[in-house]
Scaffold this motif. Structure first.
Motif, PDB file in Angstrom:
ATOM      1  N   SER A  72      -4.794   9.483   9.778  1.00  0.00           N
ATOM      2  CA  SER A  72      -4.645   8.812   8.486  1.00  0.00           C
ATOM      3  C   SER A  72      -5.979   8.182   8.080  1.00  0.00           C
ATOM      4  N   THR A  73      -6.200   8.115   6.785  1.00  0.00           N
ATOM      5  CA  THR A  73      -7.387   7.469   6.252  1.00  0.00           C
ATOM      6  C   THR A  73      -6.968   6.416   5.235  1.00  0.00           C
ATOM      7  N   LEU A  74      -7.475   5.209   5.423  1.00  0.00           N
ATOM      8  CA  LEU A  74      -7.277   4.135   4.454  1.00  0.00           C
ATOM      9  C   LEU A  74      -8.526   4.089   3.585  1.00  0.00           C
ATOM     10  N   LYS A  75      -8.321   4.150   2.290  1.00  0.00           N
ATOM     11  CA  LYS A  75      -9.436   4.224   1.349  1.00  0.00           C
ATOM     12  C   LYS A  75      -9.449   2.977   0.466  1.00  0.00           C
ATOM     13  N   ILE A  76     -10.589   2.354   0.362  1.00  0.00           N
ATOM     14  CA  ILE A  76     -10.714   1.165  -0.477  1.00  0.00           C
ATOM     15  C   ILE A  76     -11.825   1.407  -1.492  1.00  0.00           C
ATOM     16  N   GLN A  77     -11.460   1.349  -2.755  1.00  0.00           N
ATOM     17  CA  GLN A  77     -12.438   1.556  -3.833  1.00  0.00           C
ATOM     18  C   GLN A  77     -12.943   0.208  -4.338  1.00  0.00           C
ATOM     19  N   ARG A  78     -14.169   0.215  -4.851  1.00  0.00           N
ATOM     20  CA  ARG A  78     -14.746  -0.979  -5.503  1.00  0.00           C
ATOM     21  C   ARG A  78     -14.477  -2.226  -4.662  1.00  0.00           C
ATOM     22  N   THR A  79     -14.952  -2.190  -3.425  1.00  0.00           N
ATOM     23  CA  THR A  79     -14.653  -3.272  -2.486  1.00  0.00           C
ATOM     24  C   THR A  79     -15.069  -4.631  -3.034  1.00  0.00           C
ATOM     25  N   GLU A  80     -14.300  -5.622  -2.644  1.00  0.00           N
ATOM     26  CA  GLU A  80     -14.551  -7.017  -3.015  1.00  0.00           C
ATOM     27  C   GLU A  80     -14.709  -7.836  -1.735  1.00  0.00           C
ATOM     28  N   ARG A  81     -15.354  -9.003  -1.866  1.00  0.00           N
ATOM     29  CA  ARG A  81     -15.572  -9.844  -0.692  1.00  0.00           C
ATOM     30  C   ARG A  81     -14.243 -10.232  -0.036  1.00  0.00           C
ATOM     31  N   GLY A  82     -13.222 -10.373  -0.829  1.00  0.00           N
ATOM     32  CA  GLY A  82     -11.906 -10.730  -0.294  1.00  0.00           C
ATOM     33  C   GLY A  82     -11.251  -9.629   0.525  1.00  0.00           C
ATOM     34  N   ASP A  83     -11.824  -8.433   0.506  1.00  0.00           N
ATOM     35  CA  ASP A  83     -11.290  -7.338   1.320  1.00  0.00           C
ATOM     36  C   ASP A  83     -11.756  -7.445   2.770  1.00  0.00           C
ATOM     37  N   SER A  84     -12.696  -8.332   3.043  1.00  0.00           N
ATOM     38  CA  SER A  84     -13.214  -8.487   4.398  1.00  0.00           C
ATOM     39  C   SER A  84     -12.088  -8.913   5.331  1.00  0.00           C
ATOM     40  N   ALA A  85     -11.896  -8.140   6.380  1.00  0.00           N
ATOM     41  CA  ALA A  85     -10.806  -8.380   7.337  1.00  0.00           C
ATOM     42  C   ALA A  85     -10.897  -7.323   8.433  1.00  0.00           C
ATOM     43  N   VAL A  86     -10.032  -7.463   9.424  1.00  0.00           N
ATOM     44  CA  VAL A  86      -9.851  -6.394  10.404  1.00  0.00           C
ATOM     45  C   VAL A  86      -8.655  -5.563   9.959  1.00  0.00           C
ATOM     46  N   TYR A  87      -8.863  -4.274   9.876  1.00  0.00           N
ATOM     47  CA  TYR A  87      -7.789  -3.356   9.478  1.00  0.00           C
ATOM     48  C   TYR A  87      -7.262  -2.676  10.736  1.00  0.00           C
ATOM     49  N   LEU A  88      -5.994  -2.948  11.019  1.00  0.00           N
ATOM     50  CA  LEU A  88      -5.355  -2.441  12.233  1.00  0.00           C
ATOM     51  C   LEU A  88      -4.474  -1.243  11.898  1.00  0.00           C
ATOM     52  N   CYS A  89      -4.519  -0.269  12.776  1.00  0.00           N
ATOM     53  CA  CYS A  89      -3.635   0.873  12.677  1.00  0.00           C
ATOM     54  C   CYS A  89      -2.723   0.868  13.901  1.00  0.00           C
ATOM     55  N   ALA A  90      -1.480   1.245  13.706  1.00  0.00           N
ATOM     56  CA  ALA A  90      -0.531   1.333  14.816  1.00  0.00           C
ATOM     57  C   ALA A  90       0.331   2.569  14.637  1.00  0.00           C
ATOM     58  N   SER A  91       0.765   3.131  15.744  1.00  0.00           N
ATOM     59  CA  SER A  91       1.683   4.255  15.668  1.00  0.00           C
ATOM     60  C   SER A  91       2.902   3.975  16.533  1.00  0.00           C
ATOM     61  N   SER A  92       3.967   4.709  16.239  1.00  0.00           N
ATOM     62  CA  SER A  92       5.225   4.493  16.936  1.00  0.00           C
ATOM     63  C   SER A  92       6.022   5.778  16.969  1.00  0.00           C
ATOM     64  N   LEU A  93       6.800   5.916  18.021  1.00  0.00           N
ATOM     65  CA  LEU A  93       7.707   7.052  18.121  1.00  0.00           C
ATOM     66  C   LEU A  93       9.041   6.594  17.583  1.00  0.00           C
ATOM     67  N   ILE A  94       9.342   6.999  16.362  1.00  0.00           N
ATOM     68  CA  ILE A  94      10.571   6.563  15.713  1.00  0.00           C
ATOM     69  C   ILE A  94      11.610   7.662  15.824  1.00  0.00           C
ATOM     70  N   SER A  95      12.765   7.281  16.283  1.00  0.00           N
ATOM     71  CA  SER A  95      13.855   8.225  16.339  1.00  0.00           C
ATOM     72  C   SER A  95      15.038   7.639  15.617  1.00  0.00           C
TER      73      SER A  95
END
Lengths: 115, 117
Positions: free
Chosen positions: B75-98
């Motif tokens: 997966s790709t997270l895309k952020i356009q026209r970034t702003e200072r308020g976008d500063s953060a840690v972006y976490l990705c997680a996956s799960s086996l959903i049944s």
């Protein structure tokens, strides 16, 4: 709306002692999971313990146990024989097993184990 | 890979620039989540994929944020026209959903720290 509340921003405990972290939640779902995750300074979130809402018995994983009170919507984490390596942020999380399986996290409790 | 892999681990960009953050989940995990974590806060839900489709994108803050998972894996997270308020840690997680019930456990990557100057 689902919410998770952790009312203790910071806690400390002496090595080898016991500490309890509090968590309350709100959901209208009947089936759900509750989790405690640990996030050390390295940043990666690690599962500590999990509780299925339909199970009355409290989950236990070695030194970690929970006190799950479904009617009160309370889910506290007890860490026994605290170790220096337990120093981390701890997050309580709620996940539902219906709908979109969204997981909601609390704001966290920073735990420091003192030597 | 054995775990969830996120790249880059750190990204510094200037206000107004475009940013892509990548997540490679655990093989076989059908569910993939993106969270944003600001300093001292808990993870904030952004979007959830089940397979290739976004099952819930209600957490995306505005239309500058977009995520894709074209083949049901990376997966790709895309952020356009970034702003200072976008500063953060972006976490990705996956799960086996049944649908019959699964462990419900989320497996997290180490996150991508985004700093917008």
């Amino acid at each position: 709306a689902q919410t998770v509340t952790q009312s203790q921003p910071e806690m400390s405990v002496q090595e080898a002692e016991t500490v309890t972290l509090s968590c309350t939640y709100d959901t209208s779902e009947n089936n759900y999971y509750l989790f405690w995750y640990k996030q050390p300074p390295s940043r990666q979130m690690i599962l500590v313990i999990r509780q299925e809402a339909y199970k009355q018995q409290n989950a236990t994983e070695n030194r970690f146990s929970v006190n799950f009170q479904k009617a009160a919507k309370s889910f506290s984490l007890k860490i026994s024989d605290s170790q220096l390596g337990d120093t981390a942020m701890y997050f309580c999380a709620l996940g539902t097993t219906s709908g979109t399986y969204k997981y909601i996290f609390g704001t966290g409790t920073r735990l420091k184990v003192l030597a | 890979g054995a775990g969830v892999s996120q790249t880059p681990s750190n990204k510094v960009t200037e206000k107004g620039k475009y940013v892509e953050l990548r997540c490679d989940p655990i093989s076989g995990h059908t569910a993939l989540y993106w969270y944003r974590q600001s300093l001292g806060q808990g993870p904030e839900f952004l979007i959830y994929f089940q397979g290739t489709g976004a099952a819930d994108d209600s957490g995306l803050p505005n239309d500058r944020f977009f995520a894709v998972r074209p083949e049901g894996s990376v997966s790709t997270l895309k952020i356009q026209r970034t702003e200072r308020g976008d500063s953060a840690v972006y976490l990705c997680a996956s799960s086996l959903i049944s649908l019959a019930g699964g462990t419900g456990e989320l497996f997290f990557g180490e996150g991508s720290r985004l700093t917008v100057l």
